[in-house]
Design a protein around this motif. Sequence first.
Motif, PDB file in Angstrom:
ATOM      1  N   ARG A 198       3.014  -5.620 -21.114  1.00  0.00           N
ATOM      2  CA  ARG A 198       2.442  -6.234 -19.914  1.00  0.00           C
ATOM      3  C   ARG A 198       2.812  -7.718 -19.937  1.00  0.00           C
ATOM      4  NH1 ARG A 198      -3.182  -4.505 -21.355  1.00  0.00           N
ATOM      5  NH2 ARG A 198      -3.494  -6.697 -20.965  1.00  0.00           N
ATOM      6  N   PRO A 199       4.067  -8.041 -19.622  1.00  0.00           N
ATOM      7  CA  PRO A 199       4.554  -9.413 -19.802  1.00  0.00           C
ATOM      8  C   PRO A 199       3.820 -10.444 -18.947  1.00  0.00           C
ATOM      9  CG  PRO A 199       6.115  -8.129 -18.528  1.00  0.00           C
ATOM     10  CD  PRO A 199       5.066  -7.175 -19.010  1.00  0.00           C
ATOM     11  N   PHE A 200       3.654 -11.621 -19.541  1.00  0.00           N
ATOM     12  CA  PHE A 200       3.067 -12.768 -18.849  1.00  0.00           C
ATOM     13  C   PHE A 200       4.152 -13.755 -18.409  1.00  0.00           C
ATOM     14  CE2 PHE A 200      -0.411 -11.057 -21.255  1.00  0.00           C
ATOM     15  CZ  PHE A 200      -1.506 -11.240 -20.447  1.00  0.00           C
ATOM     16  N   TYR A 201       5.378 -13.530 -18.855  1.00  0.00           N
ATOM     17  CA  TYR A 201       6.514 -14.399 -18.553  1.00  0.00           C
ATOM     18  C   TYR A 201       7.685 -13.518 -18.134  1.00  0.00           C
ATOM     19  CZ  TYR A 201       3.839 -17.887 -21.128  1.00  0.00           C
ATOM     20  OH  TYR A 201       2.854 -18.740 -21.543  1.00  0.00           O
ATOM     21  N   PRO A 202       8.654 -14.061 -17.396  1.00  0.00           N
ATOM     22  CA  PRO A 202       9.827 -13.268 -17.016  1.00  0.00           C
ATOM     23  C   PRO A 202      10.557 -12.669 -18.229  1.00  0.00           C
ATOM     24  CG  PRO A 202       9.774 -15.312 -15.759  1.00  0.00           C
ATOM     25  CD  PRO A 202       8.680 -15.405 -16.797  1.00  0.00           C
ATOM     26  N   VAL A 203      10.659 -13.413 -19.309  1.00  0.00           N
ATOM     27  CA  VAL A 203      11.149 -12.897 -20.589  1.00  0.00           C
ATOM     28  C   VAL A 203       9.985 -13.017 -21.562  1.00  0.00           C
ATOM     29  CG1 VAL A 203      12.780 -13.204 -22.485  1.00  0.00           C
ATOM     30  CG2 VAL A 203      13.523 -13.625 -20.136  1.00  0.00           C
ATOM     31  N   HIS A 204       9.553 -11.893 -22.125  1.00  0.00           N
ATOM     32  CA  HIS A 204       8.376 -11.900 -23.002  1.00  0.00           C
ATOM     33  C   HIS A 204       8.571 -10.842 -24.084  1.00  0.00           C
ATOM     34  CE1 HIS A 204       3.721 -12.379 -23.153  1.00  0.00           C
ATOM     35  NE2 HIS A 204       4.263 -12.329 -24.373  1.00  0.00           N
ATOM     36  N   ALA A 209      16.564 -21.883 -23.047  1.00  0.00           N
ATOM     37  CA  ALA A 209      15.327 -22.373 -23.671  1.00  0.00           C
ATOM     38  C   ALA A 209      14.414 -21.187 -23.965  1.00  0.00           C
ATOM     39  CB  ALA A 209      14.611 -23.349 -22.739  1.00  0.00           C
ATOM     40  N   CYS A 210      13.389 -21.437 -24.783  1.00  0.00           N
ATOM     41  CA  CYS A 210      12.310 -20.463 -24.984  1.00  0.00           C
ATOM     42  C   CYS A 210      11.149 -21.153 -25.674  1.00  0.00           C
ATOM     43  CB  CYS A 210      12.771 -19.244 -25.777  1.00  0.00           C
ATOM     44  SG  CYS A 210      12.927 -19.483 -27.555  1.00  0.00           S
ATOM     45  N   ARG A 211      10.047 -20.457 -25.723  1.00  0.00           N
ATOM     46  CA  ARG A 211       8.879 -20.888 -26.490  1.00  0.00           C
ATOM     47  C   ARG A 211       8.578 -19.808 -27.518  1.00  0.00           C
ATOM     48  NH1 ARG A 211       7.270 -21.600 -21.146  1.00  0.00           N
ATOM     49  NH2 ARG A 211       7.028 -23.766 -20.534  1.00  0.00           N
ATOM     50  N   VAL A 212       8.079 -20.217 -28.681  1.00  0.00           N
ATOM     51  CA  VAL A 212       7.600 -19.284 -29.691  1.00  0.00           C
ATOM     52  C   VAL A 212       6.118 -19.591 -29.869  1.00  0.00           C
ATOM     53  CG1 VAL A 212       7.759 -18.538 -32.095  1.00  0.00           C
ATOM     54  CG2 VAL A 212       9.847 -19.131 -30.819  1.00  0.00           C
ATOM     55  N   ILE A 213       5.285 -18.573 -29.640  1.00  0.00           N
ATOM     56  CA  ILE A 213       3.838 -18.772 -29.598  1.00  0.00           C
ATOM     57  C   ILE A 213       3.156 -17.768 -30.511  1.00  0.00           C
ATOM     58  CG2 ILE A 213       1.798 -18.754 -28.098  1.00  0.00           C
ATOM     59  CD1 ILE A 213       3.832 -19.049 -25.716  1.00  0.00           C
ATOM     60  N   THR A 214       2.136 -18.225 -31.229  1.00  0.00           N
ATOM     61  CA  THR A 214       1.213 -17.307 -31.884  1.00  0.00           C
ATOM     62  C   THR A 214      -0.195 -17.783 -31.554  1.00  0.00           C
ATOM     63  OG1 THR A 214       0.715 -16.081 -33.911  1.00  0.00           O
ATOM     64  CG2 THR A 214       1.034 -18.459 -34.149  1.00  0.00           C
ATOM     65  N   LYS A 261      -5.899  -8.316 -33.111  1.00  0.00           N
ATOM     66  CA  LYS A 261      -6.048  -8.881 -34.457  1.00  0.00           C
ATOM     67  C   LYS A 261      -4.971  -8.336 -35.398  1.00  0.00           C
ATOM     68  CE  LYS A 261      -9.603 -11.009 -32.869  1.00  0.00           C
ATOM     69  NZ  LYS A 261      -9.370 -12.233 -32.166  1.00  0.00           N
ATOM     70  N   HIS A 262      -3.729  -8.661 -35.068  1.00  0.00           N
ATOM     71  CA  HIS A 262      -2.554  -8.292 -35.860  1.00  0.00           C
ATOM     72  C   HIS A 262      -1.576  -9.444 -35.667  1.00  0.00           C
ATOM     73  CE1 HIS A 262       0.216  -4.948 -37.377  1.00  0.00           C
ATOM     74  NE2 HIS A 262       1.058  -5.936 -37.121  1.00  0.00           N
ATOM     75  N   LEU A 263      -1.085 -10.004 -36.754  1.00  0.00           N
ATOM     76  CA  LEU A 263      -0.154 -11.132 -36.672  1.00  0.00           C
ATOM     77  C   LEU A 263       0.999 -10.788 -35.743  1.00  0.00           C
ATOM     78  CD1 LEU A 263       0.941 -13.876 -37.653  1.00  0.00           C
ATOM     79  CD2 LEU A 263       1.945 -12.659 -39.598  1.00  0.00           C
ATOM     80  N   HIS A 264       1.277 -11.673 -34.807  1.00  0.00           N
ATOM     81  CA  HIS A 264       2.401 -11.475 -33.895  1.00  0.00           C
ATOM     82  C   HIS A 264       2.838 -12.801 -33.303  1.00  0.00           C
ATOM     83  CE1 HIS A 264      -1.198 -11.249 -31.351  1.00  0.00           C
ATOM     84  NE2 HIS A 264      -0.450 -11.610 -30.326  1.00  0.00           N
ATOM     85  N   PHE A 265       4.101 -12.844 -32.935  1.00  0.00           N
ATOM     86  CA  PHE A 265       4.681 -14.012 -32.287  1.00  0.00           C
ATOM     87  C   PHE A 265       5.235 -13.585 -30.939  1.00  0.00           C
ATOM     88  CE2 PHE A 265       4.723 -15.190 -36.712  1.00  0.00           C
ATOM     89  CZ  PHE A 265       4.427 -16.544 -36.697  1.00  0.00           C
ATOM     90  N   HIS A 266       5.021 -14.413 -29.936  1.00  0.00           N
ATOM     91  CA  HIS A 266       5.594 -14.202 -28.612  1.00  0.00           C
ATOM     92  C   HIS A 266       6.803 -15.114 -28.487  1.00  0.00           C
ATOM     93  CE1 HIS A 266       1.890 -12.213 -27.082  1.00  0.00           C
ATOM     94  NE2 HIS A 266       1.295 -13.046 -27.921  1.00  0.00           N
ATOM     95  N   VAL A 267       7.924 -14.571 -28.056  1.00  0.00           N
ATOM     96  CA  VAL A 267       9.107 -15.362 -27.705  1.00  0.00           C
ATOM     97  C   VAL A 267       9.216 -15.225 -26.192  1.00  0.00           C
ATOM     98  CG1 VAL A 267      11.592 -15.663 -27.981  1.00  0.00           C
ATOM     99  CG2 VAL A 267      10.195 -14.878 -29.929  1.00  0.00           C
ATOM    100  N   VAL A 268       9.031 -16.353 -25.487  1.00  0.00           N
ATOM    101  CA  VAL A 268       8.936 -16.294 -24.033  1.00  0.00           C
ATOM    102  C   VAL A 268       9.857 -17.312 -23.376  1.00  0.00           C
ATOM    103  CG1 VAL A 268       6.549 -15.469 -24.169  1.00  0.00           C
ATOM    104  CG2 VAL A 268       6.980 -17.903 -23.863  1.00  0.00           C
ATOM    105  N   TYR A 269      10.211 -16.995 -22.135  1.00  0.00           N
ATOM    106  CA  TYR A 269      10.993 -17.909 -21.314  1.00  0.00           C
ATOM    107  C   TYR A 269      10.471 -17.831 -19.889  1.00  0.00           C
ATOM    108  CZ  TYR A 269      14.537 -19.759 -18.280  1.00  0.00           C
ATOM    109  OH  TYR A 269      15.162 -20.472 -17.306  1.00  0.00           O
ATOM    110  N   GLY A 270      10.415 -18.983 -19.234  1.00  0.00           N
ATOM    111  CA  GLY A 270      10.051 -19.043 -17.825  1.00  0.00           C
ATOM    112  C   GLY A 270       8.607 -19.478 -17.646  1.00  0.00           C
TER     113      GLY A 270
END
Length: 111
Positions: A33-39, A82-87, A96-105
């Motif tokens: 269920r993406p929150f960004y165009p690239v998620h 460009a992109c963002r890396v978010i935890t 409640k499981h370690l994860h990273f989001h790589v997002v753009y837009g």
Amino acid sequence: MSEDFYCDEVLSGRTPVQKVLETENVLAYHHTRPFYPVHIVTIPKRHIPSLLTLEEGDNALLIELIDTVKKVASRVVAENGACRVITNLGKYQDSKHLHFHVVYGQPMNKS
């Protein structure tokens, strides 16, 4: 939703995902269920509750996880510039499981 969507749904195979990159211990896939165009979400295949609960014995897994995040982020930057890396932690961490989001837009409207 359960406390751990990644173990209960993704890693169990109950929720199918579009894989981006997979190693023995790490999975990166397009957000269901993406929150960004690239998620893209990157998770360890072993349950680790969050970044704050990592232990010294998890160092090899953390290196593999970050290496996978780096490869995914590199692809997104190559394709989009460009992109963002978010935890997320604490109340910001829905699953409640370690994860990273790589997002753009820009965030998409979720109304």
